[in-house]
Design an enzyme around this catalytic site. Structure first.
Site, PDB file in Angstrom:
ATOM      1  N   CYS A 165       0.850  -1.185   0.000  1.00 40.32           N
ATOM      2  CA  CYS A 165       0.000   0.000   0.000  1.00 40.32           C
ATOM      3  C   CYS A 165       0.882   1.230   0.000  1.00 40.32           C
ATOM      4  CB  CYS A 165      -0.900  -0.002   1.234  1.00 40.32           C
ATOM      5  SG  CYS A 165      -2.001   1.426   1.344  1.00 40.32           S
ATOM      6  N   LEU A 166       0.537   2.202  -0.831  1.00 40.57           N
ATOM      7  CA  LEU A 166       1.320   3.440  -0.893  1.00 40.57           C
ATOM      8  C   LEU A 166       1.271   4.208   0.425  1.00 40.57           C
ATOM      9  CD1 LEU A 166       0.392   4.610  -4.506  1.00 40.57           C
ATOM     10  CD2 LEU A 166       2.505   3.497  -3.730  1.00 40.57           C
ATOM     11  N   HIS A 211     -10.168   1.688   1.241  1.00 37.58           N
ATOM     12  CA  HIS A 211      -9.703   3.048   1.554  1.00 37.58           C
ATOM     13  C   HIS A 211     -10.856   4.043   1.576  1.00 37.58           C
ATOM     14  CE1 HIS A 211      -5.374   3.017   1.969  1.00 37.58           C
ATOM     15  NE2 HIS A 211      -5.241   2.259   0.886  1.00 37.58           N
TER      16      HIS A 211
END
Length: 170
Positions: free
Chosen positions: A93-94, A139
């Protein structure tokens, strides 16, 4: 277009639930362009608007390999209408740089959303695309991959992210 700052855990803005998009305004179109530039620069295969502090129900996914042409998919107001099977596999995940953990997901999903042009579409996905869609949709609901980990893994990741944050601050 502009590269935006990607929020990192434990930034509380990552927990905010995104709001539905009404009209596909020039601001939303610009947001999509900025998100694409940000995602490709990171580099990543997906990015939700909430990861750059924007409270809109928008995410992007492009799972094309480096040697393949880009296949950017834009999801506005997405909803999973069907899911089947189950798989567990590594996810990154960024918002959790350098972290990769096994996460349990549905193996196949069907998603209904609006595209960049505002038209409604449905897509059936499996494999990496299904995982990426579920990850980015989480998200938009304020759910992070750490929420899908067991207690021990969660503690390890929290410590790594705290250490990373302390190092970045100094």
């Amino acid at each position: 277009m502009a590269i935006r700052t990607i929020l990192h855990y434990p930034d509380p803005r990552l927990r905010q639930k995104a709001q539905p998009v009404g009209e596909i305004s020039p601001e939303i179109t610009k947001l999509i362009d900025d998100m694409a530039e940000t995602m490709y620069a990171a580099p990543g295969v997906g990015l939700a608007a909430t990861q750059i502090g924007e409270p809109h129900r928008v995410f992007l996914v492009d799972i094309a390999a480096d040697d393949e042409p880009s296949n950017l998919l834009v999801f506005i107001n997405p909803e999973i209408v069907r899911q089947e099977g189950q798989l567990t596999g590594p996810e990154g995940c960024l918002s959790f740089p350098g972290i990769s953990e096994d996460i349990k997901r549905a193996e196949r999903v069907t998603v209904r959303a609006r595209g960049r042009d505002g038209a409604t579409f449905e897509i059936a996905a499996d494999g990496l695309l299904a995982v990426a869609i579920q990850h980015e949709l989480d998200h938009l609901d304020g759910v992070l991959m750490i929420d899908r980990m067991g207690t021990l893994k969660k503690r390890i990741v929290q410590r790594k992210m705290q250490k990373r944050g302390a190092e970045a601050a100094s």
